[in-house]
Design a protein around this motif. Structure first.
Motif, short mmCIF file in Angstrom:
data_model
loop_
_atom_site.label_atom_id
_atom_site.label_comp_id
_atom_site.label_asym_id
_atom_site.label_seq_id
_atom_site.Cartn_x
_atom_site.Cartn_y
_atom_site.Cartn_z
N PRO A 40 0.80 -1.23 0.00
CA PRO A 40 0.00 0.00 0.00
C PRO A 40 0.83 1.28 0.00
CG PRO A 40 -0.90 -1.59 1.55
CD PRO A 40 0.40 -2.15 1.07
N ILE A 43 1.98 2.16 -3.53
CA ILE A 43 0.92 2.79 -4.33
C ILE A 43 0.74 4.24 -3.89
CG2 ILE A 43 -1.54 2.74 -4.89
CD1 ILE A 43 -1.40 -0.34 -4.46
N THR A 44 0.70 4.45 -2.59
CA THR A 44 0.58 5.82 -2.07
C THR A 44 1.71 6.70 -2.58
OG1 THR A 44 -0.55 5.06 -0.06
CG2 THR A 44 0.55 7.20 0.05
N VAL A 78 -6.42 8.56 -4.08
CA VAL A 78 -5.59 7.36 -4.01
C VAL A 78 -4.68 7.42 -2.79
CG1 VAL A 78 -3.80 6.02 -5.18
CG2 VAL A 78 -5.67 7.02 -6.51
N GLY A 81 -6.16 6.22 0.31
CA GLY A 81 -6.43 4.79 0.40
C GLY A 81 -7.62 4.31 -0.38
N ARG A 84 -8.07 1.04 -3.92
CA ARG A 84 -6.94 0.10 -3.88
C ARG A 84 -7.24 -1.18 -4.67
NH1 ARG A 84 -2.84 2.11 -0.47
NH2 ARG A 84 -3.04 4.32 -0.97
N ASP A 85 -8.52 -1.49 -4.84
CA ASP A 85 -8.87 -2.67 -5.61
C ASP A 85 -8.60 -2.49 -7.11
OD1 ASP A 85 -10.89 -0.73 -5.81
OD2 ASP A 85 -12.45 -2.23 -6.18
N THR A 104 -1.17 3.25 -12.24
CA THR A 104 -1.47 4.47 -11.48
C THR A 104 -1.92 5.59 -12.42
OG1 THR A 104 0.27 3.80 -9.92
CG2 THR A 104 -0.57 6.05 -9.75
#
Length: 477
Positions: A40, A43-44, A78, A81, A84-85, A104
Motif C-alpha cells: 500500500p 501505491i501511495t 488514491v 487509500g 486500492r482494488d 497508477t
C-alpha cells in the motif's frame, strides 16, 4: 459489460466498471505469477509523485489548471487509500515497473475524468500518458516512489527497535548483579552478569537503529525529473527542482536532487538500506538463538532463563513447551537475509543507462521492513518482557564450572591452573575444593580471588597478594 480501449497494439476490452485501462489490462493478463501485489505504501508513494508532478507542471505553465487540479484531486483520493482494488498487478512484471506506473496513470486519469464529467476511457479529457505522466517516465517515477515508500515505512520499524532497546535495558536493570557462566564455543567460559548480557542486546539494537538512520539518508536523494535515462528529456528546465520542492512540501522529507543519470542505473542506495536490514536480521537471529539455548531444558538443558509460555509445544509430547516466538523470529530473519541477496543481485543487474529490476527491489525492501517490524514487536511483547532468569540455576551452574579457575592465572600461572582444572574435572569437584585440599592458596585469599562479581569487570591485581601466595607455596613445599 466492457468498454473498448485502444493503444499502440490495437483494441482491447476493458471491464466497464474499472478505473484502470488498456495497459493495466494487458499487464494483468501477461503477468499472473505470484499473487503478490504492490505494498500500500508503494501505491501511495506513486500517487504522491503524480500529485507533485501535476502541481509542478501547472506552476511551470505546462499543464492547464482544469486538468491539473483534477489530477491532483484524483491523486489525493488514491493517497487516502481509496480505489486500492484497482491496483491489480503482480509484483513480478515487466522491467522498470512500467505496469505499476501505468496502472497508477490510468486509475488517476479515469478518476479525474469522472470528476470532470466524463466516463472512464474518455482520455481526450485527461490522458494517462500526456497529462498524468507528463514530464515523467517509469524509469524515474518507480525508483523515486521506492525511496519515498521506504521513508514512509521505516519509522514504524525504528519505533519498534526503540522499544526493544528499552525492553532489554529493563531486563538488565531487573537482573543487575545476577552472575552466570559465560560460554564460548558452546563450552564454559568466564563469568558474566545477566545485566551485561541484556545490556549487550540493547546496545546491539541501538547500533541497528543508527545503521538504519544512516541508510535512510540515501533515500532522500531523488532522480525524479530525469525521465527516460536521466537526461530530463520532455521536461521544463525548472521541472526537476520544482517537482522536488513540491515533494518536500507534500511529505515533509528533506529531499534533494541527485545525479539523475547515475540514479537511473545505480541501485546502491537501495543496497545500503537492504544491508542495514540484513544486519538487523543477523543480530536478531543471534539474539533469538541465544534465548532458545539459554531456555533449553527444562531439565536436560541450560535452563538459565524461562521464556513465556505462548502455546503447547508438541502434538505428541504432553506438557512440552517450545521457544516458539524466537523460532518465528529466526524464520523472519532468514527471509530478510534472502531478500537482501535478491536486492543485491537485482542491483547488480543494471545495464547501460537503466536498471530494470526496480519492482523486485521495491517489494523486497518493503517486505523486509514489514517483516522485521512485526517480528521485533512480537519478540518484545511476547517474549522479552516476560523473560525470567532462574537465579538458583545460574548459581548452581556457576559453582560447578571450572571456568572460574581463569582468575587464578596471575597468582599461580596458567600451566598450574590447567593442571588443577584437569584434577577438578577428573574428581568431579569444584575448583575451590581442589585448591583447598592441596593447600595451594590460603582460604582467606581464595575467597577474595574467587569473588565472581569481581570477575565480571576489570580489576587491579594486588601484587602483594601474588607475592604472599608465592611465599605460602614455597613454605608448603
Amino acid at each position: 459489460m466492457s468498454r473498448i480501449e485502444k493503444d499502440s497494439l490495437g483494441e482491447i476490452e476493458v471491464p466497464d466498471d474499472v478505473l484502470y485501462g488498456a495497459f493495466t489490462t494487458r499487464a494483468f493478463n501477461n503477468f499472473q505469477i505470484s499473487g503478490l501485489g504492490a505494498k500500500p505504501e508503494f501505491i501511495t508513494s506513486i500517487a504522491i509523485i503524480k500529485k507533485a508532478a501535476a502541481l509542478a507542471n501547472m506552476k511551470l505553465g505546462m499543464l492547464d489548471e482544469r486538468t491539473g487540479n483534477a489530477i491532483v484531486q484524483a491523486a489525493d483520493e488514491v493517497i487516502k487509500g481509496r480505489y486500492r482494488d484497482q491496483f491489480i498487478l503482480d509484483v513480478f512484471q515487466a522491467g522498470a515497473g512500467t505496469p505499476f506506473n501505468m496502472n497508477t496513470n490510468e486509475v488517476i486519469a479515469n478518476i479525474a475524468i469522472k470528476k470532470l464529467g466524463g466516463k472512464p476511457g474518455d482520455y481526450h479529457i485527461v490522458h494517462p500518458n500526456n497529462h498524468v505522466n507528463m514530464a515523467q517516465s517509469s524509469n524515474d517515477v518507480i525508483p523515486s516512489a521506492t525511496r519515498l515508500s521506504v521513508l514512509l515505512t521505516l519509522p514504524g520499524l525504528i519505533n519498534e527497535l526503540d522499544e526493544m532497546v528499552l525492553a532489554f535495558q529493563a531486563k538488565a536493570d531487573e537482573y543487575y548483579g545476577i552472575i552466570k557462566v559465560g560460554r564460548t564455543h558452546l563450552e564454559d567460559a568466564v563469568p558474566i552478569r545477566y545485566d551485561q548480557v541484556f545490556g549487550g542486546y540493547s546496545s546491539s539494537m541501538l547500533k541497528c537503529i543508527i545503521r538504519l538512520r544512516d541508510a535512510e539518508k540515501s533515500m532522500l536523494e531523488l532522480g525524479i525529473g530525469g525521465t527516460a535515462i536521466g537526461t530530463g528529456i520532455n521536461t521544463h528546465p525548472d521541472y526537476k527542482k520544482t517537482v522536488i520542492s513540491e515533494l518536500k512540501r507534500l511529505t515533509g522529507f528533506e529531499f534533494s536532487p541527485g545525479d539523475s543519470i547515475m540514479l537511473s542505473w545505480s541501485m546502491a542506495g537501495f543496497v545500503e538500506m537492504s544491508n542495514s536490514l540484513r544486519i538487523l536480521a543477523i543480530e536478531l537471529n543471534k539474539i533469538s538463538n541465544d534465548l532458545r539455548l539459554l531456555n533449553s531444558g527444562p531439565k536436560a538443558g541450560i535452563a538459565e532463563i524461562i521464556l513465556p509460555e505462548v502455546e503447547p509445544g508438541s502434538s505428541i509430547m504432553p506438557g512440552k513447551i517450545n521457544p516458539s516466538i524466537p523460532e518465528a523470529v529466526n524464520m523472519v530473519c532468514f527471509q530478510v537475509i534472502g531478500n537482501d541477496h535478491a536486492v543485491a543481485l537485482a542491483a547488480e543487474a543494471g545495464q547501460l543507462e537503466l536498471n530494470v529490476m526496480t519492482p523486485l527491489i521495491a517489494f523486497d525492501l518493503l517486505w523486509s521492513i514489514e517483516l522485521l517490524t512485526s517480528a521485533v514487536r512480537m519478540l518484545r511483547e511476547r517474549c522479552v518482557t516476560g523473560i525470567i532468569v532462574d537465579v538458583e540455576r545460574c548459581a548452581e551452574l556457576l559453582e560447578n564450572s571450572q571456568s572460574l579457575a581463569t582468575v587464578l592465572n596471575p597468582y599461580i600461572g596458567y600451566e598450574n591452573v590447567a593442571e588443577l582444572v584437569k584434577i577438578a574435572l577428573l574428581e568431579n569437584k569444584p575448583i575451590r575444593q581442589v585448591i583447598l585440599e592441596r593447600d595451594i592458596i590460603p582460604e582467606s585469599y581464595l575467597d577474595q580471588i574467587l569473588d565472581t562479581l569481581r570477575m565480571t569487570e576489570p580489576a587491579v591485581i594486588d601484587k602483594k597478594i601474588i607475592d604472599e601466595i608465592r611465599e605460602y607455596r614455597k613454605r608448603a613445599v
